[in-house]
Motif scaffolding. Structure first.
Motif, PDB file in Angstrom:
ATOM      1  N   GLU A  63      40.847 -19.622  -5.106  1.00 34.48           N
ATOM      2  CA  GLU A  63      42.136 -19.922  -4.477  1.00 34.48           C
ATOM      3  C   GLU A  63      42.815 -21.109  -5.160  1.00 34.48           C
ATOM      4  O   GLU A  63      44.022 -21.085  -5.423  1.00 34.48           O
ATOM      5  N   ALA A  64      42.028 -22.165  -5.454  1.00 29.85           N
ATOM      6  CA  ALA A  64      42.585 -23.343  -6.127  1.00 29.85           C
ATOM      7  C   ALA A  64      43.032 -22.988  -7.544  1.00 29.85           C
ATOM      8  O   ALA A  64      44.076 -23.468  -8.016  1.00 29.85           O
ATOM      9  N   PHE A  65      42.250 -22.132  -8.224  1.00 32.47           N
ATOM     10  CA  PHE A  65      42.644 -21.681  -9.564  1.00 32.47           C
ATOM     11  C   PHE A  65      43.992 -20.968  -9.506  1.00 32.47           C
ATOM     12  O   PHE A  65      44.873 -21.214 -10.331  1.00 32.47           O
ATOM     13  N   PRO A  78      49.429 -11.478 -14.741  1.00 36.65           N
ATOM     14  CA  PRO A  78      48.913 -10.760 -13.569  1.00 36.65           C
ATOM     15  C   PRO A  78      47.451 -11.107 -13.282  1.00 36.65           C
ATOM     16  O   PRO A  78      46.651 -11.253 -14.217  1.00 36.65           O
ATOM     17  N   VAL A  79      47.118 -11.244 -12.004  1.00 35.45           N
ATOM     18  CA  VAL A  79      45.760 -11.596 -11.594  1.00 35.45           C
ATOM     19  C   VAL A  79      45.236 -10.547 -10.609  1.00 35.45           C
ATOM     20  O   VAL A  79      45.889 -10.255  -9.600  1.00 35.45           O
ATOM     21  N   LEU A  88      42.518  -9.185   6.586  1.00 29.54           N
ATOM     22  CA  LEU A  88      43.899  -9.031   6.150  1.00 29.54           C
ATOM     23  C   LEU A  88      44.573 -10.375   5.906  1.00 29.54           C
ATOM     24  O   LEU A  88      45.278 -10.540   4.890  1.00 29.54           O
ATOM     25  N   ASP A  89      44.339 -11.350   6.786  1.00 26.51           N
ATOM     26  CA  ASP A  89      45.013 -12.634   6.619  1.00 26.51           C
ATOM     27  C   ASP A  89      44.563 -13.344   5.345  1.00 26.51           C
ATOM     28  O   ASP A  89      45.341 -14.057   4.706  1.00 26.51           O
ATOM     29  N   HIS A  90      43.308 -13.113   4.963  1.00 29.53           N
ATOM     30  CA  HIS A  90      42.802 -13.699   3.723  1.00 29.53           C
ATOM     31  C   HIS A  90      43.497 -13.064   2.512  1.00 29.53           C
ATOM     32  O   HIS A  90      43.889 -13.767   1.573  1.00 29.53           O
ATOM     33  N   LYS A  91      43.641 -11.747   2.555  1.00 28.01           N
ATOM     34  CA  LYS A  91      44.317 -11.054   1.461  1.00 28.01           C
ATOM     35  C   LYS A  91      45.777 -11.493   1.367  1.00 28.01           C
ATOM     36  O   LYS A  91      46.304 -11.731   0.271  1.00 28.01           O
ATOM     37  N   LEU A  92      46.454 -11.606   2.499  1.00 27.25           N
ATOM     38  CA  LEU A  92      47.853 -12.009   2.505  1.00 27.25           C
ATOM     39  C   LEU A  92      48.027 -13.409   1.944  1.00 27.25           C
ATOM     40  O   LEU A  92      49.003 -13.695   1.228  1.00 27.25           O
ATOM     41  N   ASN A  93      47.082 -14.291   2.238  1.00 26.11           N
ATOM     42  CA  ASN A  93      47.131 -15.654   1.702  1.00 26.11           C
ATOM     43  C   ASN A  93      47.027 -15.644   0.183  1.00 26.11           C
ATOM     44  O   ASN A  93      47.734 -16.400  -0.507  1.00 26.11           O
ATOM     45  N   LEU A  94      46.179 -14.774  -0.355  1.00 29.82           N
ATOM     46  CA  LEU A  94      46.036 -14.677  -1.807  1.00 29.82           C
ATOM     47  C   LEU A  94      47.304 -14.157  -2.465  1.00 29.82           C
ATOM     48  O   LEU A  94      47.715 -14.637  -3.522  1.00 29.82           O
ATOM     49  N   PHE A  95      47.951 -13.182  -1.828  1.00 29.37           N
ATOM     50  CA  PHE A  95      49.209 -12.684  -2.373  1.00 29.37           C
ATOM     51  C   PHE A  95      50.280 -13.770  -2.328  1.00 29.37           C
ATOM     52  O   PHE A  95      51.118 -13.880  -3.233  1.00 29.37           O
ATOM     53  N   ASP A  96      50.258 -14.584  -1.286  1.00 32.38           N
ATOM     54  CA  ASP A  96      51.193 -15.717  -1.200  1.00 32.38           C
ATOM     55  C   ASP A  96      50.958 -16.710  -2.332  1.00 32.38           C
ATOM     56  O   ASP A  96      51.906 -17.343  -2.817  1.00 32.38           O
ATOM     57  N   GLY A  98      50.048 -15.908  -5.248  1.00 29.35           N
ATOM     58  CA  GLY A  98      50.488 -15.309  -6.503  1.00 29.35           C
ATOM     59  C   GLY A  98      49.586 -14.246  -7.070  1.00 29.35           C
ATOM     60  O   GLY A  98      49.797 -13.783  -8.199  1.00 29.35           O
ATOM     61  N   ALA A  99      48.559 -13.818  -6.326  1.00 26.46           N
ATOM     62  CA  ALA A  99      47.704 -12.724  -6.801  1.00 26.46           C
ATOM     63  C   ALA A  99      48.515 -11.424  -6.840  1.00 26.46           C
ATOM     64  O   ALA A  99      49.424 -11.224  -6.048  1.00 26.46           O
TER      65      ALA A  99
END
Length: 227
Positions: A63-65, A78-79, A88-96, A98-99
């Motif tokens: 996440e920090a990376f 692209p990552v 789901l909330d974990h995935k949404l956080n990653l998309f936020d 920039g994943a």
């Protein structure tokens, strides 16, 4: 056609090697990293078409990376995230952060490969119709032409590729090895004056039409686009 580069950041050596072996068989150029800090170092000094990122990493977390990749390095590569976390909330956080995609562990390598190809094709289509402007320089990647103050530059293939790399990645510092391997589509054997001479030639050709600086030397590292 030049090989596409992929950075694999995964601390599990077995999984890292499996991904590496599969991608090498598909003719990708791969770099292996085993921590977030090591991955960040590679991302800061080399250009990749795609990054595969595990989250549970020693040192700098996945996440920090992601956060530092998009903010500090200003890198839009692209990552694809690999993680055993399915909420789901974990995935949404990653998309936020920039994943671009998410693959849940355990995964089938065929699925990962399919997702990689989708993102690479999507990215290449976007770039193929792109036009770029920096200061008084205009680059059309469709026609492989460059103008400065509306005057066309007479460039060699390698000179064009060097400018294209710099203009498309305005915040990146390219080492001589980066520029040689990407512009010549060949392995960099060692220190020589080839890149220095080409940079000098490019600067001289631009100066005929504009006194502005377009390429900065970053001493001890390489070259970058002037701000």
């Amino acid at each position: 056609m030049s090989q596409q580069r992929i950075l694999i950041i995964e601390d599990d050596e077995h999984i890292n090697n499996i991904i590496y072996d599969v991608l090498r068989k598909e003719n990708f150029l791969c770099t292996q990293a085993y921590s977030g800090s090591e991955g960040k170092m590679h991302a800061a000094h080399h250009v990749y078409e795609l990054i595969i990122l595990d989250l549970m990493l020693p040192g700098l977390s996945g996440e920090a990376f992601m956060y530092e990749l998009r903010t500090e390095l200003k890198c839009e590569t692209p990552v694809i995230v690999l993680s055993a976390k399915e909420k789901l909330d974990h995935k949404l956080n990653l998309f936020d952060l920039g994943a671009d995609d998410y693959v849940t562990k355990p995964f089938e390598v065929e699925e990962l490969l399919a997702r990689i190809n989708v993102h690479l094709k999507r990215n290449s289509k976007t770039e193929s119709v792109s036009q770029y402007r920096h200061k008084n320089l205009f680059l059309d990647s469709g026609t492989m032409s460059i103008k400065v103050n509306n005057a066309a530059l007479n460039l060699t293939r390698q000179e064009y590729k060097i400018i294209e790399l710099l203009v498309k990645n305005p915040t990146r510092v390219f080492t001589k090895q980066d520029l040689y391997e990407l512009a010549w589509d060949d392995l960099y054997i060692g220190e020589d004056k080839t890149i220095t001479v080409h940079i000098s030639n490019i600067r001289n050709k631009i100066k005929r039409h504009d006194k502005e600086a377009y390429i900065d030397t970053v001493w001890g590292i390489g070259f970058r686009l002037s701000t």
